[in-house]
Design a protein around this motif. Structure first.
Motif, mmCIF file in Angstrom:
data_model
loop_
_atom_site.group_PDB
_atom_site.id
_atom_site.type_symbol
_atom_site.label_atom_id
_atom_site.label_comp_id
_atom_site.label_asym_id
_atom_site.label_seq_id
_atom_site.Cartn_x
_atom_site.Cartn_y
_atom_site.Cartn_z
ATOM 1 N N LYS A 232 64.347 30.674 17.751
ATOM 2 C CA LYS A 232 63.579 31.875 17.434
ATOM 3 C C LYS A 232 64.321 33.117 17.899
ATOM 4 O O LYS A 232 64.398 34.116 17.192
ATOM 5 C CB LYS A 232 62.196 31.804 18.076
ATOM 6 C CG LYS A 232 61.310 32.966 17.710
ATOM 7 C CD LYS A 232 59.955 32.844 18.348
ATOM 8 C CE LYS A 232 59.123 34.067 18.009
ATOM 9 N NZ LYS A 232 57.902 34.129 18.754
ATOM 10 N N GLU B 262 61.951 20.230 23.176
ATOM 11 C CA GLU B 262 61.639 20.776 21.851
ATOM 12 C C GLU B 262 61.221 22.241 21.954
ATOM 13 O O GLU B 262 61.626 23.069 21.144
ATOM 14 C CB GLU B 262 60.527 19.958 21.187
ATOM 15 C CG GLU B 262 60.257 20.341 19.753
ATOM 16 C CD GLU B 262 61.438 20.126 18.816
ATOM 17 O OE1 GLU B 262 61.566 20.916 17.864
ATOM 18 O OE2 GLU B 262 62.223 19.189 19.035
ATOM 19 N N ASN B 263 60.436 22.571 22.957
ATOM 20 C CA ASN B 263 60.006 23.968 23.144
ATOM 21 C C ASN B 263 61.181 24.874 23.491
ATOM 22 O O ASN B 263 61.268 25.996 23.014
ATOM 23 C CB ASN B 263 58.922 24.068 24.210
ATOM 24 C CG ASN B 263 57.590 23.544 23.717
ATOM 25 O OD1 ASN B 263 57.379 23.381 22.519
ATOM 26 N ND2 ASN B 263 56.703 23.254 24.645
ATOM 27 N N LYS C 50 64.289 24.322 22.649
ATOM 28 C CA LYS C 50 65.082 24.392 21.422
ATOM 29 C C LYS C 50 64.481 25.401 20.436
ATOM 30 O O LYS C 50 65.181 26.235 19.880
ATOM 31 C CB LYS C 50 65.155 23.006 20.779
ATOM 32 C CG LYS C 50 66.015 22.922 19.556
ATOM 33 C CD LYS C 50 66.021 21.494 19.042
ATOM 34 C CE LYS C 50 66.656 21.410 17.677
ATOM 35 N NZ LYS C 50 66.548 20.063 17.123
ATOM 36 N N SER C 51 63.166 25.354 20.239
ATOM 37 C CA SER C 51 62.536 26.280 19.287
ATOM 38 C C SER C 51 62.575 27.716 19.806
ATOM 39 O O SER C 51 62.700 28.652 19.031
ATOM 40 C CB SER C 51 61.106 25.845 18.960
ATOM 41 O OG SER C 51 60.230 26.125 20.004
ATOM 42 N N THR C 52 62.504 27.906 21.112
ATOM 43 C CA THR C 52 62.598 29.252 21.690
ATOM 44 C C THR C 52 63.992 29.827 21.456
ATOM 45 O O THR C 52 64.133 30.990 21.092
ATOM 46 C CB THR C 52 62.281 29.218 23.205
ATOM 47 O OG1 THR C 52 60.979 28.685 23.385
ATOM 48 C CG2 THR C 52 62.369 30.593 23.824
ATOM 49 N N PHE D 129 58.798 17.019 24.764
ATOM 50 C CA PHE D 129 58.077 18.245 24.396
ATOM 51 C C PHE D 129 58.747 19.470 25.018
ATOM 52 O O PHE D 129 58.911 20.502 24.369
ATOM 53 C CB PHE D 129 56.613 18.191 24.830
ATOM 54 C CG PHE D 129 55.736 17.312 23.983
ATOM 55 C CD1 PHE D 129 55.997 17.106 22.638
ATOM 56 C CD2 PHE D 129 54.632 16.698 24.535
ATOM 57 C CE1 PHE D 129 55.179 16.299 21.856
ATOM 58 C CE2 PHE D 129 53.797 15.902 23.761
ATOM 59 C CZ PHE D 129 54.074 15.698 22.418
ATOM 60 N N ARG D 130 59.129 19.355 26.271
ATOM 61 C CA ARG D 130 59.775 20.484 26.947
ATOM 62 C C ARG D 130 61.099 20.839 26.270
ATOM 63 O O ARG D 130 61.390 22.015 26.047
ATOM 64 C CB ARG D 130 60.004 20.166 28.430
ATOM 65 C CG ARG D 130 58.711 20.193 29.245
ATOM 66 C CD ARG D 130 58.930 19.717 30.682
ATOM 67 N NE ARG D 130 60.062 20.323 31.332
ATOM 68 C CZ ARG D 130 59.982 21.314 32.214
ATOM 69 N NH1 ARG D 130 58.814 21.806 32.551
ATOM 70 N NH2 ARG D 130 61.066 21.797 32.779
#
Length: 131
Positions: free
Chosen positions: A120, A112-113, A115-117, A109-110
């Protein structure tokens, strides 16, 4: 030499604290861990620095992660992941397998977050460049 003595006291204090939290007597822990009562007492008082094998036996007796004791003893470096990961590692209600699965999920989860940050912020940079 003082640093080594300090590590012995630190691990002894940590073991005593964990034993107290588990409401186990010194004698009970010595039986559970298969370590003599006097030797365990010396470890807790910082007079002896236990081997990794003895720490593993003590961890088993306390029903805590051997890794937590290794870190306290200076055998392993402090693991990453912050307070959530540390809480998972030291939870006496979870098996080692359950702890590892939870840590794997948490870390995924960390990642993935992060990566998405990053993705973005790349999109925001592209939009700014177009304007």
């Amino acid at each position: 030499m003082d640093k080594v003595a300090g590590l012995g006291r630190d691990i002894g204090d940590y073991i005593r604290q964990q034993r107290s939290n588990a409401k186990i007597s010194l004698r009970q822990l010595s039986k559970l861990a298969g370590v003599s009562n006097p030797y365990l007492s010396q470890i807790e008082r910082g007079l002896r620095k236990p081997s990794a094998e003895i720490l593993q036996q003590i961890a088993k007796g306390l029903r805590i992660s051997a890794e937590a004791l290794y870190v306290q003893a200076g055998i392993l470096d402090l693991p990453t992941g912050g307070p959530v990961a540390e809480a998972i590692r030291t939870d006496p209600e979870l098996s080692e397998r359950q702890k590892q699965i939870l840590l794997d999920v948490y870390e995924s989860f960390r990642r993935e977050n992060v990566k998405s940050t990053v993705e973005k912020s790349d999109v925001d940079v592209e939009k700014t460049a177009e304007e």
